[in-house]
Design an enzyme around this catalytic site. Structure first.
Site, PDB file in Angstrom:
ATOM      1  N   ALA A 166       0.828  -1.214   0.000  1.00  0.00           N
ATOM      2  CA  ALA A 166       0.000   0.000   0.000  1.00  0.00           C
ATOM      3  C   ALA A 166       0.862   1.265   0.000  1.00  0.00           C
ATOM      4  O   ALA A 166       2.090   1.202   0.108  1.00  0.00           O
ATOM      5  CB  ALA A 166      -0.924  -0.030   1.210  1.00  0.00           C
ATOM      6  N   HIS A 167       0.181   2.395  -0.077  1.00  0.00           N
ATOM      7  CA  HIS A 167       0.917   3.661  -0.200  1.00  0.00           C
ATOM      8  C   HIS A 167       1.777   3.947   1.031  1.00  0.00           C
ATOM      9  O   HIS A 167       1.390   3.712   2.156  1.00  0.00           O
ATOM     10  CB  HIS A 167      -0.001   4.841  -0.491  1.00  0.00           C
ATOM     11  CG  HIS A 167      -1.194   5.002   0.367  1.00  0.00           C
ATOM     12  ND1 HIS A 167      -2.108   6.009   0.159  1.00  0.00           N
ATOM     13  CD2 HIS A 167      -1.654   4.292   1.425  1.00  0.00           C
ATOM     14  CE1 HIS A 167      -3.055   5.906   1.049  1.00  0.00           C
ATOM     15  NE2 HIS A 167      -2.816   4.895   1.823  1.00  0.00           N
ATOM     16  N   ASN A 168       2.985   4.443   0.742  1.00  0.00           N
ATOM     17  CA  ASN A 168       3.915   4.906   1.771  1.00  0.00           C
ATOM     18  C   ASN A 168       4.483   3.799   2.657  1.00  0.00           C
ATOM     19  O   ASN A 168       5.080   4.074   3.693  1.00  0.00           O
ATOM     20  CB  ASN A 168       3.276   6.016   2.624  1.00  0.00           C
ATOM     21  CG  ASN A 168       2.908   7.208   1.777  1.00  0.00           C
ATOM     22  OD1 ASN A 168       1.734   7.439   1.461  1.00  0.00           O
ATOM     23  ND2 ASN A 168       3.898   7.915   1.337  1.00  0.00           N
TER      24      ASN A 168
END
Lengths: 342, 342, 342
Positions: free
Chosen positions: A244-246
Site C-alpha cells: 500500500a501507499h507509503n
C-alpha cells in the site's frame, strides 16, 4: 531441458568447485536427487537428504566437503562450501546457455515517445508503450505490452516481463526483474469522508524501488500519498502481493506470495514474511523479523525473532466444538478463576 | 513535486478557508507535518498530532477553528471546519495543476469498432481495443491496452487506467476510476458436478457498476450467473479484491485490499471492510457494518457495529503452546465443568 | 438476456428431458425461481426451495421426478434426474444461441511469428503476440492482448480471454478456458541466501496443464524450478489464486478464489478448496479432501474428509476479551491441571 549436453569439465571451468571424477561426463539437465537420471546433475544441501545419495541415479552430485567422500564413492561429485548457492549459480549459467539471447532494439510495433530516453542495448518488445520523459537504462529489457508511463525510470539491465505497468514518475533501479501483470504506481487508497460521500485524496507521491529487486506476477505497489512508497535494494516480492501507499521495505527483505502490507507501515531489513501474511497499517517492524505464513500482524514488532498467528486447522467436527468454545474463552477463564478462589 | 510554486492567496481563492497570515508565501508542495519544509503546506486533522505544531517547518498548516490560534502563532494557517476534507480537496486541485491535461482523441494505434459509440471529448489511449456496440461516455478516458468488449458502457468522465478489461455487456457509471489490471466481467465460478466431471454453468449475467466508483489495481469483479453482479454508487474498492458472481455492494461501502466477497452475498451501504477480510457466500450484511482486517465472516450480520475475528499473533514458541491447547479447548471446558460440579 | 425467445419444444429438442405441458410457451430468459417472470425458465435443485414453487412466476420449472407433480400443477415443467446438471447444460445452450460466434482468422494487428504453428479454425485477437515455436491447436481462440511465448502450446478449442500470458514452454490442453489477467509461467520464487544477498535460482521447469481446465482472472501459476508445475485434467481454479512452483494438482480438484498453494505441495484428485484457503509448501493432500474457506493447512492430510481452521468472528469487544485470553490459553490449561490435582 537442454538440447545440447555439456561436459562436467566445462561446467567446472565456468563455475568453479572441486570436481571428483567424471570430467568427461555429459550433463543434459539439472534435477532433484530423487528424479535425476544418468545425464543429470543434482545437489545435496540439506544433510537430511543424505540417504538419497545411495539411490540417486545422478551423474554428478554437488556436495559440501563433509560429504565429499560419500558422494565420490558413488560417482562424480562437485565439492563446494555451499552446495545450494552453487546450485543457484548453476541454474543461472544453465539458463544463459539454453535461453535465447536478448535482442537489442525496438520492436516496430512498440510506441515510444520521441521524448523518452533509451540507453544502449535496450530491448523494447512488441506493442510496448514508452511515454514521454521515460528513461530506460542500458541493456534494460521491456517486454511485450508493457506500459512505462511518463517520467518513469527503469535501471540498467532491469527486465520487465510482458505486460507490466510502471506508473508515471515511478523508478526501479538496476538488475531488477518484474514479472507479468505487476502494477507499480496505481493510486494508494485514500479518501476523506464527507456528507456527500468519500472525497478522493489524490496520490501525489511515487514509487521508488532500489537495485536487484524482483517482483512477482500480478503484485501491486501503490504510489505514495505525499511522499513515496519505497522498496530498498535486494528486496524480493513474490506473486499477488499488495504493497500500500507509503510502505517502506528495508534491504534484502523477502516476502512470499499473497500477503499485504497496509499503508505507511515500515518494515526493516533482512526480514522474511511468509505467504498470505498481512501487516496492518502504520506499524514498525524491526530488522531481522520473520513472520510465519498466514499470520496477521497488528502491532509493532521491536525485536528480531519468529512471530506466528495461524489458526490451527483440524477435522471439521473438532473445529466446530473448539471454535464454539473459543467464543466463550473469556468466560471460561473467569470460571477457572472462580474455582481457584474456592 | 511541483515545478511551479503557488501563492497561498491563489490556493485560498481556489479552495476557500480562512487564511491567517502569509498570503504571499509560495507553496511548492504538500507534506505531512513532520516532513514538511519551509515551502510546504501541511494539515492537522487529528488532535493527537497537535504537538507537531511546535516543531513542523511547514510554511502553512491547515487546522480546525479550535487550533487556529496555536497554528497562527507559529506561521501561516488555513482555518476550516474539516481539515482532512480540505486536504483532500487540496490534493485534487494540486493534481490538476501539476498533471498533464487529458488529450481528447483516439490514438492512431487504438482499434475501435466502427459500431462503437464515442462521446464528446473522449480519450482513447494507444493500443486500446473498443469492440462493437461499446459506448464510451463524454470525456471518458480509456488508457493504453484497455479492452472494452462488445456492448460494454463507460460513463461520462470515467477513467480506465492502462490495461483494464471491461467485459461484454458490463457497465460502469460516471466519474469512476478503474486502475490497471482490473478485470470486470470474467465468468463467475459455477459448475454442476456430473459423473464426467464438472459441467460449466455459463455465466449469463453482467456487471453493473454505479457512479463515482473507484476500483483498485488487479481487482476482479465477476459477471453474474443469471442476474447481474451489482456495485452501487460511491463504492471504493482497493487492490487485489475478488468480487464473485451476483454479489451486491451497497452505496458508499469501502473495502481495503486483498479481501474477497463470495457469490451472492449482499453487503449493505456505508460499510467498511478491512484489508484481507473475507465474506463467504449467500450472506446478508446490514448497512453500517465495519469488518476488521483479516476477519472471516461466516454468517449474516444484521446489526451495525464492529466485527472482528483475527487470530492474535505472538512470538512463535508461545503460539505453538497456545495453538496446541486450542485444539483441546472443548475438552478443557469439559474439565472445568467437571471441576465445578465437585 | 436474449433478444429472441425460444419455444420450450425447441429447448427440449436440444437438451432432452420430459416436458409436462406448455410446449408452445416462449422462453426469453433463465432466472432464479424467485426472480423469474412469465417468460423465464427456472430450476429447482435443492428441495429446501420447494416452497418457492407456489410463488414463482416462472413459465417453466426444471425439477426432479419427485417434484414433477407439484411443478406441473402450477405450469409447465421439465422433469430430469439432475435438475442442476440440466440447468448447467441449458446455460451452455443458451450462451451458444445468444453470443456471437467465434471468427476464425488472425486479426491484422496481431503479431504472429512465422515460426508459430496455427491449427485450423484458430482465432487470434487484436494485438495478440504469438512467439516463435508456439503451437495453437485447432479452433483455439486467443484473445486480444494475449502473449503466447516461444514454444508454448495451446490445445484444441481452448480459449484464452483477452490479456493472458502463457509463458515460454508452457502447455495447456484441450477445451480449456483461461480468463483475463492470468499469468502462466512466471518464475517460481526461489533464491539462495549468500553474504551478498539473495542469489536467484533460475526457474528451469515449465507449467503443464491438462484438458478441460478453467483458470480464473488474475490467477498465477508459476513455472517449476527444475521439473514442471502440473495441473491435471478437469481442474477448476477461480480468480486471484497463487499456484507456486512445482505444485501438483490432481484431476477434477476445484479451488475457489484467492487461495494459495505454496511450493512443491501435491494435492490429490477430487478435492475442493474453499476461498482464501492456503496450503503451505512441501505437503501431501490426499484425494477427496475438502478444505473450508479461509483455512490454513500446515501439515499433510492423509484421509479424505472436511478440514477447517477459521477463526470465529464476533462483535469486536467480545473478540478483544477472547483474543486476549487466547494468548494465555496454555497457562489456563496449567491452572486447570493444578485445580484437578487438588
Amino acid at each position: 531441458m537442454s538440447p545440447t549436453p555439456v561436459a562436467l569439465s566445462e561446467l567446472i571451468a565456468a563455475l568453479g568447485g572441486d570436481l571428483l571424477g567424471g570430467s568427461d561426463l555429459q550433463i543434459a539437465g539439472i534435477a532433484p536427487l530423487d528424479e535425476a537420471d544418468e545425464r543429470s546433475i543434482a545437489f545435496l544441501a540439506n544433510p537430511r537428504y543424505q540417504v538419497q545419495l545411495a539411490t540417486t541415479r545422478a551423474a554428478c552430485v554437488i556436495v559440501a566437503p563433509a560429504l565429499a567422500e560419500a558422494a565420490a564413492a558413488r560417482g562424480a561429485a562437485i565439492v563446494t562450501p555451499d552446495p545450494y548457492l552453487y546450485f543457484a549459480r548453476l541454474t543461472q549459467w544453465w539458463a544463459q546457455r539454453t535461453r535465447p539471447a536478448a535482442k537489442a532494439g525496438v520492436h516496430p510495433s512498440a510506441i515510444v515517445s520521441p521524448d523518452a530516453k533509451l540507453g544502449q542495448g535496450v530491448e523494447i518488445g512488441p506493442l510496448a508503450v514508452i511515454e514521454s520523459g521515460a528513461v530506460i537504462g542500458d541493456h534494460a529489457r521491456i517486454g511485450a505490452h508493457c506500459v512505462v508511463e511518463r517520467d518513469a525510470h527503469v535501471g540498467e539491465r532491469t527486465r520487465l516481463a510482458p505486460r507490466v505497468v510502471l506508473g508515471y514518475g515511478c523508478r526501479i533501479g538496476a538488475r531488477g526483474l518484474v514479472h507479468s501483470g505487476v502494477v507499480i504506481g496505481a493510486d494508494g487508497f485514500g479518501f476523506a469522508p464527507s456528507r456527500d460521500g468519500y472525497v478522493k485524496i489524490e496520490q501525489l507521491g511515487n514509487v521508488t524501488i532500489g537495485d536487484d529487486v524482483e517482483i512477482g506476477a500480478n503484485t501491486c505497489i501503490d504510489r505514495g500519498a505525499l511522499a513515496d512508497t519505497v522498496i530498498e535494494d535486494g528486496v524480493k516480492l513474490d506473486n499477488l502481493i499488495q504493497i500500500a501507499h507509503n510502505v517502506h521495505i528495508g534491504k534484502r527483505t523477502a516476502m512470499a506470495g499473497c500477503g499485504a502490507i497496509a499503508g505507511s507501515t515500515r518494515i526493516g531489513a533482512n526480514c522474511t514474511i511468509g505467504g498470505a501474511a498481512n501487516i496492518i497499517g502504520h506499524l514498525n517492524i524491526a530488522d531481522g523479523v520473520h513472520i510465519s505464513a498466514c499470520t496477521t500482524v497488528t502491532r509493532d514488532i521491536t525485536q528480531p525473532g519468529v512471530y506466528t498467528g495461524t489458526y490451527p486447522f483440524e477435522e471439521n467436527s473438532s473445529w466446530q466444538k473448539n471454535a464454539a468454545t473459543l467464543r466463550q474463552l473469556h468466560t471460561l477463564r473467569e470460571r477457572v478463576r472462580a474455582l481457584e478462589k474456592k
